[in-house]
Design a protein around this motif. Structure first.
Motif, PDB file in Angstrom:
ATOM      1  N   GLY A   1     -24.915  38.372  81.846  1.00  0.00           N
ATOM      2  CA  GLY A   1     -24.886  39.257  83.036  1.00  0.00           C
ATOM      3  C   GLY A   1     -22.951  38.735  84.226  1.00  0.00           C
ATOM      4  O   GLY A   1     -22.065  38.744  83.749  1.00  0.00           O
ATOM      5  N   LEU A   2     -23.651  37.497  83.880  1.00  0.00           N
ATOM      6  CA  LEU A   2     -22.564  36.213  83.945  1.00  0.00           C
ATOM      7  C   LEU A   2     -21.570  35.949  83.115  1.00  0.00           C
ATOM      8  O   LEU A   2     -20.353  35.450  83.061  1.00  0.00           O
ATOM      9  N   GLY A   3     -21.857  35.579  81.923  1.00  0.00           N
ATOM     10  CA  GLY A   3     -21.315  35.504  81.053  1.00  0.00           C
ATOM     11  C   GLY A   3     -19.896  36.751  79.706  1.00  0.00           C
ATOM     12  O   GLY A   3     -18.949  36.441  79.113  1.00  0.00           O
ATOM     13  N   ASN A   4     -20.200  37.459  80.926  1.00  0.00           N
ATOM     14  CA  ASN A   4     -18.868  39.308  80.771  1.00  0.00           C
ATOM     15  C   ASN A   4     -18.907  39.123  79.272  1.00  0.00           C
ATOM     16  O   ASN A   4     -18.895  39.666  78.187  1.00  0.00           O
ATOM     17  N   PHE A   5     -21.007  39.253  78.616  1.00  0.00           N
ATOM     18  CA  PHE A   5     -20.231  39.910  77.298  1.00  0.00           C
ATOM     19  C   PHE A   5     -20.971  41.045  76.608  1.00  0.00           C
ATOM     20  O   PHE A   5     -21.865  40.793  76.141  1.00  0.00           O
ATOM     21  N   ALA A   6     -21.420  41.738  77.642  1.00  0.00           N
ATOM     22  CA  ALA A   6     -21.503  43.469  77.403  1.00  0.00           C
ATOM     23  C   ALA A   6     -21.181  44.164  76.579  1.00  0.00           C
ATOM     24  O   ALA A   6     -21.474  45.183  75.767  1.00  0.00           O
ATOM     25  N   SER A   7     -19.744  43.798  76.030  1.00  0.00           N
ATOM     26  CA  SER A   7     -19.084  44.028  74.174  1.00  0.00           C
ATOM     27  C   SER A   7     -19.927  44.185  73.229  1.00  0.00           C
ATOM     28  O   SER A   7     -19.905  44.445  72.466  1.00  0.00           O
ATOM     29  N   GLY A   8     -20.629  42.377  73.069  1.00  0.00           N
ATOM     30  CA  GLY A   8     -21.246  42.256  72.394  1.00  0.00           C
ATOM     31  C   GLY A   8     -20.261  41.215  70.818  1.00  0.00           C
ATOM     32  O   GLY A   8     -21.198  41.217  70.293  1.00  0.00           O
ATOM     33  N   ASP A   9     -19.095  41.075  71.624  1.00  0.00           N
ATOM     34  CA  ASP A   9     -18.509  41.008  70.183  1.00  0.00           C
ATOM     35  C   ASP A   9     -18.255  39.610  70.887  1.00  0.00           C
ATOM     36  O   ASP A   9     -17.952  38.881  68.948  1.00  0.00           O
ATOM     37  N   ASN A  10     -18.487  38.901  71.716  1.00  0.00           N
ATOM     38  CA  ASN A  10     -17.453  38.088  71.380  1.00  0.00           C
ATOM     39  C   ASN A  10     -18.896  36.478  72.146  1.00  0.00           C
ATOM     40  O   ASN A  10     -18.684  35.494  72.503  1.00  0.00           O
ATOM     41  N   THR A  11     -20.433  37.033  71.837  1.00  0.00           N
ATOM     42  CA  THR A  11     -21.572  36.487  71.265  1.00  0.00           C
ATOM     43  C   THR A  11     -21.577  35.667  70.698  1.00  0.00           C
ATOM     44  O   THR A  11     -21.314  35.505  69.143  1.00  0.00           O
ATOM     45  N   SER A  12     -22.475  34.228  70.852  1.00  0.00           N
ATOM     46  CA  SER A  12     -22.575  33.160  69.512  1.00  0.00           C
ATOM     47  C   SER A  12     -23.651  32.703  70.276  1.00  0.00           C
ATOM     48  O   SER A  12     -24.503  32.542  71.300  1.00  0.00           O
TER      49      SER A  12
ATOM     50  N   GLY B   1     -34.990  31.414  70.421  1.00  0.00           N
ATOM     51  CA  GLY B   1     -35.350  31.595  69.589  1.00  0.00           C
ATOM     52  C   GLY B   1     -35.420  32.899  69.183  1.00  0.00           C
ATOM     53  O   GLY B   1     -34.760  33.766  68.241  1.00  0.00           O
ATOM     54  N   THR B   2     -35.776  33.631  69.912  1.00  0.00           N
ATOM     55  CA  THR B   2     -35.747  35.021  69.919  1.00  0.00           C
ATOM     56  C   THR B   2     -35.133  36.086  71.071  1.00  0.00           C
ATOM     57  O   THR B   2     -34.973  36.751  70.860  1.00  0.00           O
ATOM     58  N   VAL B   3     -35.272  35.357  72.584  1.00  0.00           N
ATOM     59  CA  VAL B   3     -35.032  35.915  73.831  1.00  0.00           C
ATOM     60  C   VAL B   3     -33.658  36.029  73.330  1.00  0.00           C
ATOM     61  O   VAL B   3     -32.997  37.272  74.051  1.00  0.00           O
ATOM     62  N   TRP B   4     -32.850  35.150  73.395  1.00  0.00           N
ATOM     63  CA  TRP B   4     -31.376  35.558  73.522  1.00  0.00           C
ATOM     64  C   TRP B   4     -30.518  36.497  72.329  1.00  0.00           C
ATOM     65  O   TRP B   4     -29.891  37.263  72.248  1.00  0.00           O
ATOM     66  N   ASN B   5     -31.527  36.527  70.729  1.00  0.00           N
ATOM     67  CA  ASN B   5     -31.181  37.450  69.716  1.00  0.00           C
ATOM     68  C   ASN B   5     -31.644  38.861  70.236  1.00  0.00           C
ATOM     69  O   ASN B   5     -30.583  39.813  70.198  1.00  0.00           O
ATOM     70  N   VAL B   6     -32.516  38.855  71.372  1.00  0.00           N
ATOM     71  CA  VAL B   6     -33.101  40.343  71.264  1.00  0.00           C
ATOM     72  C   VAL B   6     -31.772  40.983  72.730  1.00  0.00           C
ATOM     73  O   VAL B   6     -31.544  42.194  72.893  1.00  0.00           O
ATOM     74  N   VAL B   7     -31.801  39.810  73.394  1.00  0.00           N
ATOM     75  CA  VAL B   7     -30.388  40.570  75.217  1.00  0.00           C
ATOM     76  C   VAL B   7     -28.887  41.492  74.357  1.00  0.00           C
ATOM     77  O   VAL B   7     -28.504  42.318  74.706  1.00  0.00           O
ATOM     78  N   THR B   8     -28.876  39.913  73.523  1.00  0.00           N
ATOM     79  CA  THR B   8     -27.168  40.527  72.970  1.00  0.00           C
ATOM     80  C   THR B   8     -27.413  41.540  71.992  1.00  0.00           C
ATOM     81  O   THR B   8     -26.219  41.897  71.225  1.00  0.00           O
TER      82      THR B   8
END
Length: 259
Positions: free
Chosen positions: A136-147, A220-227
């Motif tokens: 939410g705070l990183g504004n990653f709603a599009s999912g295109d700019n996550t790493s 190893g899992t939660v950020w993969n799931v959320v993104t």
């Protein structure tokens, strides 16, 4: 990550034994549950978040992501960040913030089964909370700019990735068990979180080019799931750290503990 305070570590190693832990069902467990939840939440927000700022995302899109600065900056964020979290939590839960660590300390007779299970639940809850906040705070709603997701990189396969994570977790657990070994005469201080943080830093420098370095089932899992990047390979990062713990505890007892 490790229980650097004697009150959680338990008494001398010769008197440690496995227990279910009915006596641990009290207000202290609630406090420690909340500490593990918050500590793991901080880990995901600040440490995983270090791989999600605009600079690192821009670096990852070109060949510059092979530069030492890319790996060192993230490795330092994890190593120093988790060292700080361990220090903050040391007088309450001990700062496990990793289910593999809680499993190891249970197998080593330092915490009861009830405490281990409570901590593991708290860690996953805190991890998902942290991932949600970071999203939410990183504004990653599009999912295109996550790493920062754990994945198989380079020319390695699933088996290679699994055993790299196992060995990385083994190194972490052996470091933790060494720092809390009463027979070595280590007084609880800032040196335990520092040693643990340095071990994590080294493992990230080594593993980021191969798996982005999990050595923690929550990380190893939660950020993969959320993104939305979780797949069957994510199971490597869920189970390999537990295997590393299962191997490291008897290894420490046989080869690295004074008898």
């Amino acid at each position: 990550m490790a229980d650097v305070e004697a009150k959680v570590s338990g008494s001398k190693s010769c008197s440690r034994k496995w227990s279910f832990g009915i006596d641990d069902l009290n207000g202290t467990l609630v406090q420690n549950f909340c500490a593990e939840l918050l500590g793991t939440m901080f880990l995901i927000i600040f440490c995983v978040g270090s791989a999600n700022n605009e600079v690192l995302v821009a670096m990852a899109k070109g060949d510059i992501n092979m530069s030492p600065a890319y790996y060192l900056s993230i490795s330092m964020a994890f190593g120093l960040g988790i060292g700080g979290i361990v220090h903050i939590l040391s007088s309450t839960s001990g700062g496990h913030v990793n289910p593999a660590v809680s499993l190891a300390l249970f197998l080593d007779g330092r915490i009861s089964l009830l405490v281990a299970l409570a901590y593991i639940v708290a860690q996953f809850v805190g991890g998902f909370a942290g991932a949600g906040i970071l999203w939410g705070l990183g504004n990653f709603a599009s999912g295109d700019n996550t790493s920062g997701q754990n994945m198989i990189l380079g020319d390695i396969d699933v088996v290679h990735a699994f055993f790299l994570e196992v060995f990385g977790t083994m190194f972490l657990i052996l470091t933790i068990l060494a720092t809390i070994d009463e027979s070595r005469g280590h007084a609880p201080s800032y040196l335990q979180p520092l040693a643990i943080g340095l071990a994590i830093l080294v493992m990230h420098i080594f593993l980021i080019p191969f798996t982005n370095c999990a050595i923690n089932p929550v990380r190893g899992t939660v950020w993969n799931v959320v993104t939305g990047k979780a797949d069957e390979k994510t199971l490597i990062f869920l189970f390999a750290p537990f295997v590393g713990s299962l191997v490291a505890v008897p290894l420490n007892l046989v080869f690295f503990t004074k008898h």
